[in-house]
Design an enzyme around this catalytic site. Structure first.
Site, PDB file in Angstrom:
ATOM      1  N   GLY A  35       0.791  -1.258  -0.007  1.00 13.25           N
ATOM      2  CA  GLY A  35      -0.038   0.025   0.011  1.00 13.25           C
ATOM      3  C   GLY A  35       1.061   1.302  -0.087  1.00 13.25           C
ATOM      4  O   GLY A  35       0.415   2.388   0.446  1.00 13.25           O
ATOM      5  N   ALA A  36       2.034   1.156  -0.591  1.00 10.59           N
ATOM      6  CA  ALA A  36       2.936   2.288  -0.547  1.00 10.59           C
ATOM      7  C   ALA A  36       2.768   3.253  -1.404  1.00 10.59           C
ATOM      8  O   ALA A  36       3.333   4.310  -1.493  1.00 10.59           O
ATOM      9  CB  ALA A  36       4.580   1.604  -0.630  1.00 10.59           C
ATOM     10  N   VAL A  82      -2.176  -7.802  -2.915  1.00 12.39           N
ATOM     11  CA  VAL A  82      -2.069  -8.219  -1.770  1.00 12.39           C
ATOM     12  C   VAL A  82      -3.142  -9.539  -1.517  1.00 12.39           C
ATOM     13  O   VAL A  82      -2.925 -10.584  -0.661  1.00 12.39           O
ATOM     14  CB  VAL A  82      -1.845  -7.812  -0.530  1.00 12.39           C
ATOM     15  CG1 VAL A  82      -0.872  -6.886  -0.159  1.00 12.39           C
ATOM     16  CG2 VAL A  82      -3.314  -6.925  -0.084  1.00 12.39           C
ATOM     17  N   SER A 159      -5.819  -0.189  13.156  1.00 10.39           N
ATOM     18  CA  SER A 159      -6.559   0.655  13.300  1.00 10.39           C
ATOM     19  C   SER A 159      -7.156   0.967  14.810  1.00 10.39           C
ATOM     20  O   SER A 159      -7.273  -0.101  15.414  1.00 10.39           O
ATOM     21  CB  SER A 159      -7.669   0.808  12.155  1.00 10.39           C
ATOM     22  OG  SER A 159      -8.547   1.811  12.685  1.00 10.39           O
ATOM     23  N   TYR A 174     -15.159  -3.226   9.085  1.00 15.27           N
ATOM     24  CA  TYR A 174     -13.675  -2.734   8.760  1.00 15.27           C
ATOM     25  C   TYR A 174     -13.169  -3.082  10.101  1.00 15.27           C
ATOM     26  O   TYR A 174     -11.857  -3.366  10.394  1.00 15.27           O
ATOM     27  CB  TYR A 174     -13.767  -1.175   8.548  1.00 15.27           C
ATOM     28  CG  TYR A 174     -12.427  -0.563   8.587  1.00 15.27           C
ATOM     29  CD1 TYR A 174     -11.686  -0.477   7.516  1.00 15.27           C
ATOM     30  CD2 TYR A 174     -12.054   0.363   9.672  1.00 15.27           C
ATOM     31  CE1 TYR A 174     -10.285  -0.036   7.512  1.00 15.27           C
ATOM     32  CE2 TYR A 174     -10.608   0.973   9.563  1.00 15.27           C
ATOM     33  CZ  TYR A 174     -10.112   0.842   8.490  1.00 15.27           C
ATOM     34  OH  TYR A 174      -8.699   1.568   8.401  1.00 15.27           O
TER      35      TYR A 174
HETATM   36  N1  NAD Z   1      -6.785   6.912   6.724  1.00 17.57           N
HETATM   37  C1  NAD Z   1      -7.011   6.462   8.073  1.00 17.57           C
HETATM   38  O1  NAD Z   1      -7.644   7.281   8.702  1.00 17.57           O
HETATM   39  C2  NAD Z   1      -6.484   5.317   8.760  1.00 17.57           C
HETATM   40  C3  NAD Z   1      -6.641   5.051  10.172  1.00 17.57           C
HETATM   41  C4  NAD Z   1      -6.315   3.808  10.687  1.00 17.57           C
HETATM   42  C5  NAD Z   1      -5.680   2.585   9.851  1.00 17.57           C
HETATM   43  N2  NAD Z   1      -5.614   3.143   8.623  1.00 17.57           N
HETATM   44  C6  NAD Z   1      -5.041   1.913   7.823  1.00 17.57           C
HETATM   45  O2  NAD Z   1      -3.681   2.464   7.335  1.00 17.57           O
HETATM   46  C7  NAD Z   1      -3.561   1.585   5.957  1.00 17.57           C
HETATM   47  C8  NAD Z   1      -3.365   2.796   4.897  1.00 17.57           C
HETATM   48  O3  NAD Z   1      -4.262   3.560   4.856  1.00 17.57           O
HETATM   49  P1  NAD Z   1      -4.434   4.926   3.960  1.00 17.57           P
HETATM   50  O4  NAD Z   1      -5.229   5.912   4.841  1.00 17.57           O
HETATM   51  O5  NAD Z   1      -2.793   5.176   3.778  1.00 17.57           O
HETATM   52  O6  NAD Z   1      -5.143   4.599   2.671  1.00 17.57           O
HETATM   53  P2  NAD Z   1      -4.949   4.914   1.057  1.00 17.57           P
HETATM   54  O7  NAD Z   1      -6.120   4.746   0.622  1.00 17.57           O
HETATM   55  O8  NAD Z   1      -4.392   6.247   1.118  1.00 17.57           O
HETATM   56  O9  NAD Z   1      -3.816   3.817   0.888  1.00 17.57           O
HETATM   57  C9  NAD Z   1      -4.106   2.664   0.599  1.00 17.57           C
HETATM   58  C10 NAD Z   1      -2.975   1.995  -0.672  1.00 17.57           C
HETATM   59  O10 NAD Z   1      -3.295   0.624  -0.634  1.00 17.57           O
HETATM   60  C11 NAD Z   1      -3.432   0.254  -2.023  1.00 17.57           C
HETATM   61  N3  NAD Z   1      -4.107  -1.018  -1.957  1.00 17.57           N
HETATM   62  C12 NAD Z   1      -5.594  -1.171  -1.866  1.00 17.57           C
HETATM   63  N4  NAD Z   1      -5.702  -2.405  -2.122  1.00 17.57           N
HETATM   64  C13 NAD Z   1      -4.607  -3.287  -2.244  1.00 17.57           C
HETATM   65  C14 NAD Z   1      -4.296  -4.446  -2.709  1.00 17.57           C
HETATM   66  N5  NAD Z   1      -5.061  -5.343  -2.792  1.00 17.57           N
HETATM   67  N6  NAD Z   1      -3.051  -4.804  -2.938  1.00 17.57           N
HETATM   68  C15 NAD Z   1      -2.260  -3.739  -2.677  1.00 17.57           C
HETATM   69  N7  NAD Z   1      -2.380  -2.465  -2.534  1.00 17.57           N
HETATM   70  C16 NAD Z   1      -3.518  -2.235  -2.235  1.00 17.57           C
HETATM   71  C17 NAD Z   1      -4.071   1.247  -2.714  1.00 17.57           C
HETATM   72  O11 NAD Z   1      -4.021   1.271  -3.925  1.00 17.57           O
HETATM   73  C18 NAD Z   1      -3.449   2.650  -1.997  1.00 17.57           C
HETATM   74  O12 NAD Z   1      -2.298   3.194  -2.717  1.00 17.57           O
HETATM   75  C19 NAD Z   1      -4.888   0.745   5.873  1.00 17.57           C
HETATM   76  O13 NAD Z   1      -4.613  -0.428   6.120  1.00 17.57           O
HETATM   77  C20 NAD Z   1      -6.068   1.342   6.713  1.00 17.57           C
HETATM   78  O14 NAD Z   1      -6.864   0.600   7.041  1.00 17.57           O
HETATM   79  C21 NAD Z   1      -6.069   4.089   7.958  1.00 17.57           C
END
Ligand code: NAD
Length: 268
Positions: A35-36, A82, A159, A174
């Site tokens: 998810g980078a 993934v 999270s 979620y």
């Molecule tokens: N943003 C928030 O408020 C928050 C809070 C707590 C936890 N999180 C967790 O942090 C992590 C990152 O979230 P974010 O906010 O950076 O989201 P984001 O949407 O900005 O980034 C997520 C990335 O994951 C990639 N992705 C999605 N499905 C995929 C797959 N099947 N294989 C490979 N890559 C995939 C997407 O293309 C995207 O680049 C997630 O696990 C999310 O649940 C986010």
């Protein structure tokens, strides 16, 4: 004071006799961050790269992966889904063909909102496949290579919703997937400790990223902020800073933990 028994002298704290070296010492290590291409994963990838780590930036979006590494010679983009074990294994082969892997950060994730009563089994499959099974596929792929070297770091991005069944933005499902990540983290820590691998999770509060920004209307944001004593949303860099620490030798005795990065959200 002759004849009066004295309490045993306290040993000088190690920090008094020998300053604690807080250099992270990550130069030359190799990381895979899923998810980078966006948000938190991207921030973690850049923070590790800034410490001299060679970072493989995995994302299912080739464009996002390429944009994340642009102009940084120690970062490499890797297209990986993934949810597909074959895709994860192929990515691992690409990395291992160049050398070892020291650090896995699983940040790929998707969000579902709204009540469970309005959700469908297809929604459940989608969020579980990425948020939970995706973490499992990645962890399984690194166990062999890391165990062989008796060394490794697995850092899962969970999270705060893991602790309360969703509810800030993400729905119950979620939260369930993130609670699954927390359980996976604890169980893997127990299983992999003897192999020299630590496994921890970071539990961020709501972070303004592509995942959340569409949901964060002013009313929603104000409601969330009322519950965060520090008075702001999380930044991707808040999570990245902890990820760097957990990846380092300084965190060698920390495993099986789920650490909130939440400005106090879980206290309120
Ligand atoms: N943003 C928030 O408020 C928050 C809070 C707590 C936890 N999180 C967790 O942090 C992590 C990152 O979230 P974010 O906010 O950076 O989201 P984001 O949407 O900005 O980034 C997520 C990335 O994951 C990639 N992705 C999605 N499905 C995929 C797959 N099947 N294989 C490979 N890559 C995939 C997407 O293309 C995207 O680049 C997630 O696990 C999310 O649940 C986010």
């Amino acid at each position: 004071m002759v004849g009066v028994p004295q309490p045993p002298r306290r040993r000088a704290a190690s920090s008094a006799s020998r300053p604690l070296d807080m250099q992270f010492g990550l130069e030359g290590r190799v990381a895979l961050v899923t998810g980078a291409g966006s948000g938190i994963g991207r921030a973690v990838a850049h923070a590790l790269a800034a410490e001299g780590v060679i970072v493989h930036c995995a994302d299912r979006s080739p464009e996002a992966g390429a944009a994340a590494v642009a102009g940084n010679r120690t970062m490499q983009a890797l297209t990986m889904d993934v949810t597909d074990p074959a895709s994860v294994d192929a990515g691992m082969q690409t990395i291992l063909a160049k050398g070892a892997l020291d650090i896995l950060v699983t940040s790929a994730g998707i969000l579902k909102t709204g009540p469970i009563s309005a959700s469908t089994p297809e929604d459940w499959d989608a969020v579980e496949q990425v948020n939970l099974r995706g973490v499992l596929h990645c962890a399984r792929a690194v166990i062999g290579p890391m165990s062989a070297r008796k060394s490794g770091r697995i850092i899962n991005i969970a999270s705060v919703s893991a602790f309360r069944g969703g509810g800030a933005l993400g729905n119950v499902l979620y939260g369930v997937t993130k609670a699954g990540v927390a359980a996976l983290t604890m169980g893997l820590a127990r299983e992999l400790g003897p192999a020299g691998i630590t496994v921890n999770a970071i539990a961020p509060a709501v972070t303004a990223t592509a995942m959340t920004v569409a949901q964060l209307d002013p009313a929603m944001q104000a409601a969330i902020l009322r519950r965060i004593p520090i008075g702001r949303l999380a930044e991707p860099d808040d999570t990245a800073a902890l990820a760097v620490f957990l990846a380092s030798d300084r965190a060698a005795f920390i495993t099986g933990t789920i650490i909130p990065v939440d400005g106090g959200f879980l206290t309120s």
